[in-house]
Design an enzyme around this catalytic site. Structure first.
Site, PDB file in Angstrom:
ATOM      1  N   ARG A 376       0.830  -1.209   0.000  1.00  0.00           N
ATOM      2  CA  ARG A 376       0.000   0.000   0.000  1.00  0.00           C
ATOM      3  C   ARG A 376       0.865   1.261   0.000  1.00  0.00           C
ATOM      4  NH1 ARG A 376      -5.496  -0.264   0.714  1.00  0.00           N
ATOM      5  NH2 ARG A 376      -6.291  -2.326   1.258  1.00  0.00           N
ATOM      6  N   GLU A 405      -1.509  -8.128   4.203  1.00  0.00           N
ATOM      7  CA  GLU A 405      -2.941  -8.213   4.515  1.00  0.00           C
ATOM      8  C   GLU A 405      -3.446  -9.599   4.156  1.00  0.00           C
ATOM      9  OE1 GLU A 405      -5.286  -5.004   2.976  1.00  0.00           O
ATOM     10  OE2 GLU A 405      -3.704  -3.526   3.310  1.00  0.00           O
ATOM     11  N   GLU A 416     -10.632  -2.546  -5.166  1.00  0.00           N
ATOM     12  CA  GLU A 416      -9.947  -1.606  -4.268  1.00  0.00           C
ATOM     13  C   GLU A 416      -8.628  -1.141  -4.885  1.00  0.00           C
ATOM     14  OE1 GLU A 416      -9.015   0.206  -0.322  1.00  0.00           O
ATOM     15  OE2 GLU A 416     -10.809  -0.266  -1.475  1.00  0.00           O
ATOM     16  N   ASP A 473     -12.983   5.406 -11.697  1.00  0.00           N
ATOM     17  CA  ASP A 473     -13.320   6.812 -11.445  1.00  0.00           C
ATOM     18  C   ASP A 473     -12.347   7.688 -12.231  1.00  0.00           C
ATOM     19  OD1 ASP A 473     -14.376   9.117 -10.465  1.00  0.00           O
ATOM     20  OD2 ASP A 473     -13.454   8.970  -8.485  1.00  0.00           O
ATOM     21  N   HIS A 695     -18.629  -7.705   2.683  1.00  0.00           N
ATOM     22  CA  HIS A 695     -17.868  -8.667   1.881  1.00  0.00           C
ATOM     23  C   HIS A 695     -17.908  -8.140   0.450  1.00  0.00           C
ATOM     24  CE1 HIS A 695     -17.753 -11.472   5.235  1.00  0.00           C
ATOM     25  NE2 HIS A 695     -19.062 -11.335   5.367  1.00  0.00           N
ATOM     26  N   CYS A 697     -16.329  -8.828  -2.168  1.00  0.00           N
ATOM     27  CA  CYS A 697     -16.268  -9.803  -3.258  1.00  0.00           C
ATOM     28  C   CYS A 697     -17.666 -10.234  -3.686  1.00  0.00           C
ATOM     29  CB  CYS A 697     -15.481 -11.039  -2.834  1.00  0.00           C
ATOM     30  SG  CYS A 697     -13.830 -10.643  -2.249  1.00  0.00           S
TER      31      CYS A 697
END
Length: 729
Positions: A376, A405, A416, A473, A695, A697
């Site tokens: 990240r 993670e 994400e 976006d 969730h 997914c």
């Protein structure tokens, strides 16, 4: 094909007549009218004696052997009879007939007017024997035509039937040689008949459309420009009628309503080809008469078009809706691209497996995926490095892992990753793209460098999003997507220019509205352009704080802009800003995008549709999400669920987007709208002190059994406002 079946009209022999005529034409035979085959609706048909082919041949021989001075001349263009009925007289006839019940004058008018193409021209042509042979003017008295058609459906049934019989007579005429402009005018008039809204007239309508579809390209050119001149209301009505006709024929119909599909398979191709003329008329109109989305046939959303798509690639001559992509909605085109992508993914994965097995190497299931591992804290650099190293795997299914993670990527981590990466790439500090406040969009920075690979990687990222059905976006102007489809398939010749779409002042308006406005004023200026503006064909551009000059044409710095060449100046300036000044940047971006999305399916798309595939739908309709929501452990009547929707529907747009991001991993609306999300609200039996969890997914949000609207709003707002990072899913 029974023309009279739906409306119970008294001409049962018509279907036999048309079928017989078509069979004769297809076999090259000559059609003769026997004693029991008269022209339906023909006013003098029954008075004619039967003529056998032998007699006809003898008559022809005897005429041919007559001396020249006795022969009657055959005019190349028939003289149109003079008809003096005015719109005022017609309306007076209608009022008189409505009041008295005596429809004889009106009946005679309709019976005569629609008896032949000649009579149609006589009634509606502004000047009977004037040529009117230009695309600018159809020569039709539109006000009179509209009045006649508007009144038609208010007349008694026998008058309406007589009009249909007259049209049948006109369509059954055997044509020799090319169509005249009067013939085109008649088609132009007949296609506007409002009677075709009824399925009982569909057989006649289909034959009319078939003849229009079979016209030459030059004739179609005239019709397109004439259709363009129709009023927006009537134009829209005709388009809606075509779409309804196609939909009705696509769906199973009662046997007493329409002929069997096997006997009229040509109906849909004919209607679609004529609809294409209206789409062309709409495209050349400025502004368009109606939105391109109004040409979508939503019935096709529920039909598997993939087989037609594959057929259209292999068999160019057989009909396919994919040959007329304007009729396919973005939902259908997305499904085609998705299926095409899946097949390419399967093919790549299979090839990797075969290579491993052939080398007798151990098969690792990870080789079936494009695996991206990123930190990240180093998201951008790690992502670009991974995409650079794994270019051979770009067409495999994408899986993302965030180092440190425990999240397993079932789709949520991928969304994400895209979301966070796009935010960083388009940040002004990064310098690749410039944010233009006036147009509220990003555009390519024009600074020059030795390596444009980062632009290629951004194009690759956007291609991956489309390939993996992820909405981004991104705020590019529509012109960017026009460039992306120029051409839609990467040319084999490396020297062929790419992304060089024709640039207009309207395109520049999308990107730099203030500059476009100024150039528009230059074009309209009435004074002395050369002395008052003092411009040359040289422009200046700031790059990294340095102002550089560029000639728009050779020796441009010495060529003044004047009233004669100002249009050229504006065209060259727009082309420079939107194409030439960023050519290398956009070429790299183009190649990156097409390295992933190299698909023939891209040829089906308009620039606006590419934008929708990349960015998703612009409409955030939470009511649609509520209607489509599924429940697990709850029902829609439960207190917690009712409180949830009360809170969400009252949220401002920003919080609604955060909720969407929290539940799905992305704040973008997919093509087809929120109803396509398969959104689920599940019950979680924990203390109400807990925050909601999601969730991503599975597009699922889990709610503890909150007892009040206030409590739910507080906990939900905290959860969606702090929704970055993943636990084990």
């Amino acid at each position: 094909m029974d023309l009279g079946r739906g409306a119970k009209q008294p001409f049962p022999s018509l279907s036999t007549f048309i079928s017989s005529l078509n069979q004769r034409r297809e076999t090259g035979g000559r059609f003769s009218v026997g004693t029991n085959q008269c022209l339906p609706g023909g006013r003098h048909g029954r008075e004619l004696p039967p003529i056998c082919s032998d007699v006809r041949q003898k008559q022809r021989i005897s005429i041919d052997t007559l001396p020249p001075e006795v022969k009657a001349p055959f005019p190349s263009e028939p003289v149109i009879p003079l008809r003096t009925k005015t719109i005022k007289e017609f309306q007076e006839d209608m009022e008189r007939a409505t009041t008295s019940g005596d429809w004889r004058d009106v009946r005679d008018f309709y019976l005569t007017t629609f008896d032949s193409f000649l009579e149609i021209n006589a009634a509606f042509k502004r000047e009977a024997n004037a040529p009117f042979n230009t695309i600018e003017d159809s020569g039709v008295n539109s006000k009179f035509l509209n009045a006649v058609y508007d009144a038609l459906l208010c007349t008694p049934q026998d008058i309406q039937k007589s009009v249909l019989k007259g049209i049948i007579n006109s369509l059954l005429r055997e044509w020799k040689g090319p169509r005249t402009k009067d013939d085109l005018r008649a088609y132009f008039i007949l296609v506007q008949n409002p009677q075709y809204s009824s399925t009982s007239t569909y057989v006649i309508y289909a034959h009319l459309l078939r003849q229009i579809a079979a016209l030459s390209e030059a004739d179609h050119h005239f019709l397109v420009h004439w259709f363009k001149k129709l009023s927006p209301r009537r134009f829209r009505k005709l388009v809606e009628r075509f779409l309804h006709f196609i939909s009705t024929r696509l769906l199973p119909a009662p046997p007493d309503e329409l002929p069997p599909l096997t006997r009229c398979s040509w109906w849909i191709p004919a209607a679609t080809k004529v609809l294409a003329l209206f789409n062309a008329a709409n495209s050349i109109s400025t502004p368009p008469i109606m939105s391109f989305t109004d040409f979508y046939n939503i019935t096709l959303d529920h039909i598997d078009i993939m087989e037609q798509y594959l057929t259209s690639l292999q068999e160019q001559h057989s009909f396919s809706f994919c040959q007329f992509p304007f009729i396919l909605s973005t939902v259908v085109k997305k499904a085609i691209i998705q299926r095409d992508s899946e097949q390419q993914m399967i093919s790549m994965a299979r090839q990797s497996l075969v290579n491993k097995v052939s080398r007798r190497q151990r098969v690792d299931m990870n080789l079936l995926f494009l695996n991206i591992k990123v930190r990240r804290a180093q998201l951008l650099s790690d992502s670009l490095d991974e995409l650079s190293r794994k270019r051979a795997d770009l067409k495999k299914k994408l899986k993302v892992t965030f180092v440190g993670e425990a999240g397993l990527d079932m789709g949520g981590l991928t969304k994400e990753w895209f979301l966070l990466l796009v935010r960083q790439i388009f940040h002004t500090d990064y310098g690749m793209f410039t944010y233009l406040k006036d147009s509220r969009c990003h555009w390519f920075s024009s600074w020059k460098c030795d390596n444009y690979s980062e632009f290629q990687l951004v194009g690759t990222l956007m291609g991956l999003a489309v390939y993996n059905s992820i909405a981004l976006d991104i705020h590019f102007p529509p012109y960017c997507y026009k460039k992306l489809l120029t051409p839609p398939i990467v040319p084999c010749d490396q020297n062929t220019p790419i992304g060089m779409a024709t640039a207009t002042l309207g395109d520049l308006q999308q990107v730099m509205p203030d500059l476009a406005h100024g150039l528009g004023e230059l074009l309209c200026y009435e004074g002395n352009v050369e002395e008052d503006f003092y411009l040359t064909f040289q422009v200046f551009q700031e790059e990294l704080g340095v102002v550089r000059s560029y000639n728009l044409k050779p020796g441009g710095d010495k060529i003044p802009v004047n009233k004669q060449n100002r249009k050229e100046y504006v065209q060259l300036y727009a082309g420079f800003l939107l194409n030439k000044s960023i050519y290398k940047q956009f070429a790299a971006f183009y190649r990156g995008f097409h390295s992933v999305c190299a698909s023939d399916a891209l040829m089906l798309l308009r620039p606006e549709e590419v934008e929708m595939l990349v960015c998703g739908s612009p409409e955030l309709d939470m009511s649609a999400l509520q209607r489509a929501a599924q429940y697990e452990g709850y029902s829609k009547a439960d207190l917690t669920v009712r409180c949830f929707w009360d809170v969400v529907l009252a949220f401002p747009l920003e919080l609604q987007k955060k909720l969407l991001h929290f539940a799905t991993g992305s704040d973008r609306v997919p093509v087809g709208g929120l109803a396509d999300l398969n959104f689920k609200i599940a019950k979680i039996d924990v203390s109400t002190d807990w925050l909601p969890i999601s969730h991503t997914c599975f597009n699922q949000i889990c709610l503890p059994p909150y007892k009040s609207r206030k409590e739910l709003k507080q906990k939900l707002t905290i959860a969606i406002s702090n929704a970055e990072g993943f636990g084990l899913e």
